[in-house]
Enzyme design. Structure first.
Site, PDB file in Angstrom:
ATOM      1  CB  SER A 196      49.388  27.666  36.991  1.00  0.00           C
ATOM      2  OG  SER A 196      50.568  28.279  37.751  1.00  0.00           O
ATOM      3  CG  LEU A 197      49.805  26.444  31.221  1.00  0.00           C
ATOM      4  CD1 LEU A 197      48.903  26.543  29.963  1.00  0.00           C
ATOM      5  CD2 LEU A 197      51.269  26.025  30.929  1.00  0.00           C
ATOM      6  CE  LYS A 230      44.819  28.813  30.601  1.00  0.00           C
ATOM      7  NZ  LYS A 230      43.695  28.984  31.277  1.00  0.00           N
ATOM      8  CE  LYS A 263      44.811  33.030  30.265  1.00  0.00           C
ATOM      9  NZ  LYS A 263      44.174  33.697  31.704  1.00  0.00           N
ATOM     10  CB  CYS A 282      14.559  61.954  44.588  1.00  0.00           C
ATOM     11  SG  CYS A 282      14.371  59.944  44.655  1.00  0.00           S
TER      12      CYS A 282
END
Length: 329
Positions: free
Chosen positions: A7-8, A38, A233, A327
């Site tokens: 994984s990165l 990505k 990201k 209600c």
């Protein structure tokens, strides 16, 4: 897996990329980089022997994956034969285009099924179907972005390897840019960020990799990820829209849940028009009023949420919103 599918490490700021560059520069001189989008999908390994596709598997935990060869054979862009007789293993990302995802959700809703939440989940679920006919109907695609193992050819850099597998007929990652230094790499990451909303598929970042394989060997890896690559990201995409109404849901125990209904807007690849407002405290804290211009984003790129109200665009006749005392049902 013969070669571990690593994984990165993630980065969320350009400062973290500068730190990454300093670490690279302390290990090797004059590193060049390759930057690529990505793809937001499911990572798989494709193995070829004697020019034939012999096995495909999911990443799993990086050491052991799940054999999904039958389902991968339904993906038209995966070559079944290649003009290379040596051993070859490539890594790619199986994904579902935004158009195919919209079509799938429409079909699921017509059949009364729970619709898939996003293209990534839809791709993962489709690839793991026990019936490969269902996988074939889902119109999955793949972008190949790495050579895991090769016997019978010498390659010296990442860009050279991508050019090679592209020539063999693989659907490589759609654009990959060789950058002579970190400034060029940062500019390319910024450019990808600007166009990500216009792409026909979802991306969840950009990847920066040292190009030279010899330099990668010098830099090395940790137990979890390579030290010669980083995944940046992007912050969540935000859009302005108008809050049209607040709907009240009544739970089994009488709990009231307000949901904001706003002008449909395209956000991170899908059209959204609703977001939970949680409770009265949430509404009061942000002073959310019907008719307001609001900023929406997707939490974790999945669930729409209202971030804030654009106060200087507030109409004069709005009033603070209060949940009903009696209600509503």
């Amino acid at each position: 897996h013969t070669v571990r599918m690593e994984s990165l490490q993630d980065a969320f700021s350009f400062e973290e990329i500068d730190d990454f560059n300093r670490r690279v520069a302390s290990a090797v001189n004059d590193a060049q980089f390759v930057v690529e989008p990505k793809i937001d999908g499911l990572s798989v390994s494709l193995e070829y022997s004697g020019g034939k596709f012999v096995r495909g598997s999911t990443r799993g935990d990086g050491e052991t994956g799940e054999d999904v060869t039958a389902n991968l054979l339904t993906i038209k862009s995966i070559p079944k034969t290649i003009d290379f007789s040596g051993e070859l293993e490539v890594r790619g990302e199986v994904y579902m285009s935004r158009e195919s995802f919209t079509e799938l959700v429409r079909r699921q809703e017509l059949l009364g099924e729970a619709p898939a939440k996003n293209p990534r989940n839809a791709a993962a679920g489709s690839l793991r179907q026990k019936n490969s006919k269902i996988t074939a109907e889902r119109k999955l695609d793949i972008f190949v972005f790495n050579i895991q193992r090769i016997e019978g050819k010498e390659l010296t850099s990442h860009k050279e390897s991508l050019d090679f597998i592209k020539a063999l007929g693989f659907n490589t990652v759609p654009f990959y840019t060789q950058c002579k230094d970190i400034n060029e790499a940062l500019a390319e990451i910024a450019r990808i960020g600007e166009i990500r909303g216009t792409l026909p598929f979802d991306i969840d970042g950009a990847v920066i990799k040292v190009d030279s394989f010899a330099q990668r060997a010098e830099i090395g890896s940790t137990a979890k990820f390579p030290k010669w690559a980083l995944a940046y990201k992007y912050p969540p995409e935000e859009k302005e829209t108008t809050l049209l109404d607040i709907e009240i849901g009544v739970g089994r125990t009488g709990v009231l849940t307000p949901t904001g209904i706003f002008e449909p807007t395209l956000l991170a690849g899908t059209t959204v028009s609703r977001a939970t407002l949680h409770n009265q405290d949430f509404i009061s804290e942000k002073d959310i009023r019907i008719g307001d211009t609001v900023i929406v984003q997707k939490a974790g790129e999945i669930i729409p949420e209202i971030v804030e109200v654009v106060l200087d665009k507030r109409p004069e006749n709005t009033v603070p919103y209060k949940l009903p005392e009696t209600c509503p049902v």
